[in-house]
Design a protein around this motif. Structure first.
Motif, PDB file in Angstrom:
ATOM      1  N   GLU A  35       0.923  -1.144  -0.044  1.00  0.00           N
ATOM      2  CA  GLU A  35      -0.024   0.084   0.047  1.00  0.00           C
ATOM      3  C   GLU A  35       0.853   1.231  -0.007  1.00  0.00           C
ATOM      4  O   GLU A  35       0.433   2.215  -0.541  1.00  0.00           O
ATOM      5  CB  GLU A  35      -0.866   0.052   1.342  1.00  0.00           C
ATOM      6  N   VAL A  36       1.905   1.212   0.709  1.00  0.00           N
ATOM      7  CA  VAL A  36       2.509   2.402   0.832  1.00  0.00           C
ATOM      8  C   VAL A  36       3.597   2.653  -0.829  1.00  0.00           C
ATOM      9  O   VAL A  36       3.502   3.908  -1.024  1.00  0.00           O
ATOM     10  CB  VAL A  36       3.933   2.188   1.810  1.00  0.00           C
ATOM     11  N   ARG A  37       3.825   1.412  -1.241  1.00  0.00           N
ATOM     12  CA  ARG A  37       4.545   1.423  -2.620  1.00  0.00           C
ATOM     13  C   ARG A  37       3.326   2.228  -3.519  1.00  0.00           C
ATOM     14  O   ARG A  37       4.004   3.155  -4.253  1.00  0.00           O
ATOM     15  CB  ARG A  37       4.865   0.232  -3.106  1.00  0.00           C
ATOM     16  N   ARG A  38       2.235   1.896  -3.474  1.00  0.00           N
ATOM     17  CA  ARG A  38       1.387   2.290  -4.458  1.00  0.00           C
ATOM     18  C   ARG A  38       0.936   3.940  -4.175  1.00  0.00           C
ATOM     19  O   ARG A  38       1.108   4.533  -4.954  1.00  0.00           O
ATOM     20  CB  ARG A  38      -0.050   1.628  -4.394  1.00  0.00           C
ATOM     21  N   HIS A  39       1.122   4.080  -2.902  1.00  0.00           N
ATOM     22  CA  HIS A  39       0.944   5.677  -2.754  1.00  0.00           C
ATOM     23  C   HIS A  39       2.023   6.398  -2.958  1.00  0.00           C
ATOM     24  O   HIS A  39       2.023   7.684  -3.238  1.00  0.00           O
ATOM     25  CB  HIS A  39       0.470   5.698  -0.953  1.00  0.00           C
ATOM     26  N   TYR A  40       3.213   5.902  -2.823  1.00  0.00           N
ATOM     27  CA  TYR A  40       4.395   6.487  -3.136  1.00  0.00           C
ATOM     28  C   TYR A  40       4.541   6.836  -4.631  1.00  0.00           C
ATOM     29  O   TYR A  40       4.723   7.926  -5.130  1.00  0.00           O
ATOM     30  CB  TYR A  40       5.525   5.595  -2.685  1.00  0.00           C
ATOM     31  N   GLN A  47       8.511   3.745  -7.788  1.00  0.00           N
ATOM     32  CA  GLN A  47       8.298   2.702  -7.149  1.00  0.00           C
ATOM     33  C   GLN A  47       9.304   1.720  -6.684  1.00  0.00           C
ATOM     34  O   GLN A  47       9.228   1.220  -5.673  1.00  0.00           O
ATOM     35  CB  GLN A  47       7.170   1.572  -7.608  1.00  0.00           C
ATOM     36  N   SER A  48      10.364   1.580  -7.479  1.00  0.00           N
ATOM     37  CA  SER A  48      11.560   0.909  -7.291  1.00  0.00           C
ATOM     38  C   SER A  48      12.215   1.435  -5.753  1.00  0.00           C
ATOM     39  O   SER A  48      12.975   0.559  -5.445  1.00  0.00           O
ATOM     40  CB  SER A  48      12.469   0.751  -8.372  1.00  0.00           C
ATOM     41  N   GLU A  49      12.038   2.601  -5.599  1.00  0.00           N
ATOM     42  CA  GLU A  49      12.615   3.151  -4.463  1.00  0.00           C
ATOM     43  C   GLU A  49      12.064   2.597  -2.955  1.00  0.00           C
ATOM     44  O   GLU A  49      12.535   2.818  -1.971  1.00  0.00           O
ATOM     45  CB  GLU A  49      12.665   4.642  -4.288  1.00  0.00           C
ATOM     46  N   ALA A  50      10.754   2.092  -3.216  1.00  0.00           N
ATOM     47  CA  ALA A  50      10.108   1.619  -2.037  1.00  0.00           C
ATOM     48  C   ALA A  50      10.321   0.194  -1.911  1.00  0.00           C
ATOM     49  O   ALA A  50      10.199  -0.676  -2.708  1.00  0.00           O
ATOM     50  CB  ALA A  50       8.504   1.977  -2.284  1.00  0.00           C
ATOM     51  N   PRO A  51      10.685  -0.323  -0.487  1.00  0.00           N
ATOM     52  CA  PRO A  51      10.680  -1.851  -0.395  1.00  0.00           C
ATOM     53  C   PRO A  51       9.414  -2.551  -0.295  1.00  0.00           C
ATOM     54  O   PRO A  51       8.491  -1.617  -0.244  1.00  0.00           O
ATOM     55  CB  PRO A  51      11.221  -1.738   0.900  1.00  0.00           C
ATOM     56  N   SER A  52       9.536  -3.810  -0.716  1.00  0.00           N
ATOM     57  CA  SER A  52       8.246  -4.768  -0.793  1.00  0.00           C
ATOM     58  C   SER A  52       7.904  -5.036   0.521  1.00  0.00           C
ATOM     59  O   SER A  52       6.629  -5.183   0.772  1.00  0.00           O
ATOM     60  CB  SER A  52       8.577  -5.728  -1.654  1.00  0.00           C
ATOM     61  N   TYR A  53       8.762  -4.971   1.314  1.00  0.00           N
ATOM     62  CA  TYR A  53       8.557  -5.583   2.951  1.00  0.00           C
ATOM     63  C   TYR A  53       9.081  -4.524   3.779  1.00  0.00           C
ATOM     64  O   TYR A  53      10.380  -3.824   3.305  1.00  0.00           O
ATOM     65  CB  TYR A  53       8.828  -7.110   3.183  1.00  0.00           C
ATOM     66  N   GLU A  54       8.942  -4.456   4.966  1.00  0.00           N
ATOM     67  CA  GLU A  54       9.445  -3.822   5.808  1.00  0.00           C
ATOM     68  C   GLU A  54      10.988  -4.036   5.954  1.00  0.00           C
ATOM     69  O   GLU A  54      11.345  -5.121   5.915  1.00  0.00           O
ATOM     70  CB  GLU A  54       8.805  -4.159   7.350  1.00  0.00           C
ATOM     71  N   ILE A  55      11.613  -2.862   6.126  1.00  0.00           N
ATOM     72  CA  ILE A  55      13.215  -3.200   6.585  1.00  0.00           C
ATOM     73  C   ILE A  55      13.635  -2.454   7.802  1.00  0.00           C
ATOM     74  O   ILE A  55      12.710  -1.825   8.356  1.00  0.00           O
ATOM     75  CB  ILE A  55      14.100  -2.570   5.269  1.00  0.00           C
ATOM     76  N   ASN A  56      14.722  -2.700   8.130  1.00  0.00           N
ATOM     77  CA  ASN A  56      15.437  -1.986   9.492  1.00  0.00           C
ATOM     78  C   ASN A  56      15.534  -0.346   9.081  1.00  0.00           C
ATOM     79  O   ASN A  56      16.054  -0.114   7.805  1.00  0.00           O
ATOM     80  CB  ASN A  56      16.685  -2.602   9.696  1.00  0.00           C
ATOM     81  N   GLY A  57      15.063   0.394   9.774  1.00  0.00           N
ATOM     82  CA  GLY A  57      15.182   1.952   9.530  1.00  0.00           C
ATOM     83  C   GLY A  57      16.266   2.697  10.084  1.00  0.00           C
ATOM     84  O   GLY A  57      16.191   3.738  10.376  1.00  0.00           O
ATOM     85  N   ASP A  58      17.416   1.944  10.246  1.00  0.00           N
ATOM     86  CA  ASP A  58      18.736   2.564  10.677  1.00  0.00           C
ATOM     87  C   ASP A  58      19.432   3.809   9.873  1.00  0.00           C
ATOM     88  O   ASP A  58      19.959   4.869  10.303  1.00  0.00           O
ATOM     89  CB  ASP A  58      20.095   1.848  10.984  1.00  0.00           C
TER      90      ASP A  58
END
Length: 569
Positions: A35-40, A47-58
Motif C-alpha cells: 500500500e505504501v508503494r502504491r501511494h508513493y 516505485q523501485s525506491e520503495a521496499p516490498s516489505y518492511e526493512i530496518n530503519g537505521d
C-alpha cells in the motif's frame, strides 16, 4: 545394549518436536509495504525506491528507525514533498485573499479613472456649447490643467498648490482681457493683475467651496485605492513561505513519517498540526496585529466614501462649478477692473475699432443651466461608488485576522489531509495515539515553547518585517485621509517591484502634504451646491486674503481630483 549413534533420548526428541512450531512463531515476519508503494508511486516517485516489505530503519534521519516501509531515498523525497505541500497550502489560501484585493483595486481604479474622464469630457462639451469660440481659443488652459493633474497623480514632480494657483492666475489673465477688450495689457501688467487674485476674489466663493469638498473626496478615494493595492502586494510577498530546515523536518515528521509505518489513513492530531503550523508560520503570525489595524483603517475610509467624501457627488457637477466661477468673474468684472486699475495703474487704450474683436458674437453672456445634466455620460465603470463600497466593506471584514487564522485553516484543509479531531486515533508524531502537548500561541516570541518546531526567535524574517512597516505607513496615510488631509503619493502600479511593498516615493520627489483642517463636509444629495454651502458656513470667519488663496487652489484641486480619477482606471 549399545546406543545407536545420532539418536536422541526419546524424551528429548518429543520435546524438540513440540517446541518447533513455537520457535517458528517467535520469528518476526516482515510486513508487506504494497500500500505504501502504491501511494508513493501515486505521488510521482519511482516505485523501485520503495521496499516490498518492511526493512530496518537505521538509515532514516527524521522518521522512526524501527522497522519501516521507507528507504533513505523515500525519506528525502517525502521531505521535499512535505515542504511543497505546505507552501502550496499557504499560497492557495492566500491567493483567494490576494485576488480579492486585486480585483477590488482594479474596479475602484477603473471607476475613478472613468469618473475623471467623464468629468473632463462633460466640461469640454458644455464649454463648447456655452462659450463657443472663446472657449476653443483658450481650451489649452484646461487641457494643460488636466495634463498637470495626471502628471501629479502618477508621481511627477508637481507642486499641487503652485499648480492650482497657476491655473487660476492664467484663467484670470484670460478673463481680464476678455472683460476689458478696449485696453492693451502687457505681460508685466497681467503679472501685476495675478498678484491681486487673493484680494480681488474674482471667481467668488466657488473655488473655496470646491476645495473643501474635492480635496477631501479626492484624498479619501485615492488613498483608499492605494490601500487596496498595498494589501494586495503585502499578501503576495508574505505568502511566499520557505520553511526553515527545522520546519521542514517537523512537516516531514507530521505528514509522511506515518506512511513509513504503514499508517496511510491516519491524520495528524489537530493540536499537533496546530503547533507545527504555528512554528512554520511564526513570522506571519506577527503580521496579524498590524494587518487588523490596517483593515480597520480601510473600513473607516470606506465609510467616508459613502458619506461626506463621496467623490461621485462632488465630481459630476465640476463643469457647472467652473462655469459659475467664470460667470461670477464676468458679473463682477467692473469692480474687479477698477481695483486692478487702482493697484496696477491705468492701462493703455486700444485704437478705436479693435476692441470688439476679443468678444465676438459668443461673448460671456450665457450662464450654464442644469438642463444639460441629463446629457451627462453614464455612471462611471457601469456601477456606482456606493455599490463598490458596500461590496468591498464586506470583503475587508472577512480579511481581518487572516494571518492568525492561517495555521488552523491549513490544518482544516482537506487537500493537506491533516488535523484529525479524533484525539485518540491520530498521529501524534511518534504513534497512533493521543497528543498531550498544549497549543503554542501565535507569533515568533511564543515559539520558544513550541514542542514540535525549533524556532530561532532572535532572527525575524526581514521580508515580513518590511511588510509590517509598509502596513504601518499606509495605515497612517489612511488615518490622514479619514481626517481629510492630503497624503504623499504612493506608487501602486501592478508593475512596481521590490520588497518594500507600498513604500511610496523618495522623500525628495514626493509632493508636499497639504493638511486641511476645515470643517467636515456633510453628505448631500445635491450635486452642485448643498455640500459646498455647508462647508462655506463653517469657515466664513476667515479673512478675505486667506479665503481668496483657498479659492484659488480649491477649484483646481477639484479638477485635480477629476484627473486623478482617470488615472486610477
Amino acid at each position: 545394549m549399545p546406543r545407536r549413534r545420532g539418536c536422541l533420548p526419546p524424551l528429548l526428541c518429543t520435546l524438540a518436536a513440540l517446541s518447533l512450531p513455537l520457535l517458528l512463531a517467535a520469528e518476526p515476519r516482515a510486513k508487506s509495504c504494497s500500500e505504501v508503494r502504491r501511494h508513493y508511486a501515486a505521488k510521482g516517485f519511482s516505485q523501485s525506491e520503495a521496499p516490498s516489505y518492511e526493512i530496518n530503519g537505521d538509515h532514516l534521519k527524521v522518521c522512526s528507525q524501527g522497522y519501516t516501509c521507507c528507504s533513505q531515498e523515500m525519506e528525502e523525497k517525502y521531505s521535499q514533498q512535505s515542504k511543497h505541500d505546505f507552501r502550496n497550502a499557504v499560497v492557495e489560501l492566500s491567493n483567494h485573499l490576494q485576488t480579492t484585493f486585486s480585483s477590488r483595486y482594479k474596479k475602484f481604479d477603473e471607476f475613478f479613472r472613468e469618473l475623471l474622464e467623464n468629468a473632463e469630457k462633460s466640461l469640454n462639451d458644455m464649454f463648447v456649447r456655452t462659450y463657443g469660440r472663446l472657449y476653443m481659443q483658450n481650451s489649452e488652459l484646461f487641457k494643460d490643467f488636466f495634463a498637470e493633474l495626471k502628471r501629479y497623480y502618477v508621481g511627477g514632480n508637481v507642486n499641487l498648490e503652485e499648480m492650482l494657483n497657476e491655473f487660476w492666475a492664467r484663467l484670470l489673465e484670460r478673463m481680464f482681457r476678455l472683460v476689458n477688450p478696449q485696453y492693451h495689457f502687457s505681460d508685466d501688467y497681467l503679472e501685476c493683475v495675478s498678484k491681486y487674485t487673493e484680494q480681488l476674489k474674482p471667481f467668488g466663493d466657488v473655488p473655496r467651496k470646491l476645495k473643501l469638498q474635492v480635496t477631501r473626496a479626492f484624498v479619501a478615494a485615492r488613498t483608499f485605492a492605494q490601500g487596496l493595492a498595498v494589501a494586495r502586494d503585502v499578501v503576495s510577498k508574505v505568502s511566499a513561505v520557505n520553511p526553515t530546515p527545522q520546519g521542514t523536518q517537523a512537516l516531514l515528521k507530521m505528514m509522511y513519517c506515518p506512511h513509513c509505518r504503514g499508517l496511510l489513513s491516519v491524520k495528524p492530531c489537530y493540536n499537533y498540526c496546530f503547533n507545527v503550523m504555528r512554528g512554520c508560520l511564526a513570522n506571519q503570525g506577527d503580521l496579524d496585529a498590524e494587518w487588523n489595524i490596517f483593515m480597520d483603517s480601510l473600513l473607516l475610509v470606506a465609510e467616508r466614501l459613502e458619506g461626506p467624501f463621496n467623490i461621485e457627488l462632488v465630481m459630476e457637477p465640476i463643469d457647472v462649478k467652473i462655469s459659475d466661477a467664470i460667470m461670477n468673474m464676468q458679473e463682477n468684472s467692473m469692480q474687479v477692473s477698477q481695483k486692478v486699475f487702482q493697484g496696477c495703474g491705468q492701462p493703455k487704450t486700444l485704437a478705436q475699432g479693435r476692441s470688439a474683436r476679443s468678444i465676438g458674437n459668443n461673448g460671456l453672456t450665457t450662464r450654464y443651466g442644469t438642463a444639460s445634466l441629463e446629457e451627462r455620460p453614464t455612471t462611471a465603470a457601469g456601477t456606482s461608488l456606493d455599490r463598490l463600497v458596500i461590496d468591498v466593506k464586506e470583503k475587508l471584514k472577512q480579511a481581518k485576522k487572516f494571518w492568525s487564522s492561517l495555521p488552523g485553516n491549513i490544518c482544516n484543509d482537506e487537500k493537506m489531509s491533516v488535523g484529525s479531531v479524533n484525539e485518540n486515533e491520530c498521529w501524534n508524531g511518534s504513534a497512533k495515539s493521543r497528543y498531550d502537548f498544549a497549543v503554542t500561541g501565535n507569533g515568533l516570541a511564543n515559539q520558544v515553547n513550541n514542542p514540535e518546531v525549533e524556532v530561532d526567535i532572535t532572527k525575524p524574517d526581514m521580508v515580513i518585517r518590511r511588510q509590517i512597516m509598509a502596513l504601518r505607513v499606509m495605515t497612517n496615510k489612511l488615518k490622514n485621509a479619514y481626517s481629510g488631509n492630503d497624503v504623499d503619493f504612493i506608487d501602486i502600479s501592478e508593475e512596481s517591484s521590490g520588497e518594500e511593498s507600498g513604500s511610496g516615493c523618495e522623500l525628495q520627489q514626493c509632493s508636499p502634504e497639504f493638511e486641511f483642517n476645515a470643517t467636515e463636509v456633510s453628505g448631500s444629495s445635491s450635486k452642485s451646491d448643498k455640500a459646498a454651502d455647508t462647508s462655506s458656513s463653517s469657515s466664513s470667519s476667515s479673512s478675505s486674503s486667506a479665503s481668496t488663496t483657498t479659492s484659488g487652489s480649491s477649484l483646481l484641486f477639484s479638477l485635480f481630483f477629476l484627473a486623478l480619477q482617470r488615472l486610477w482606471r
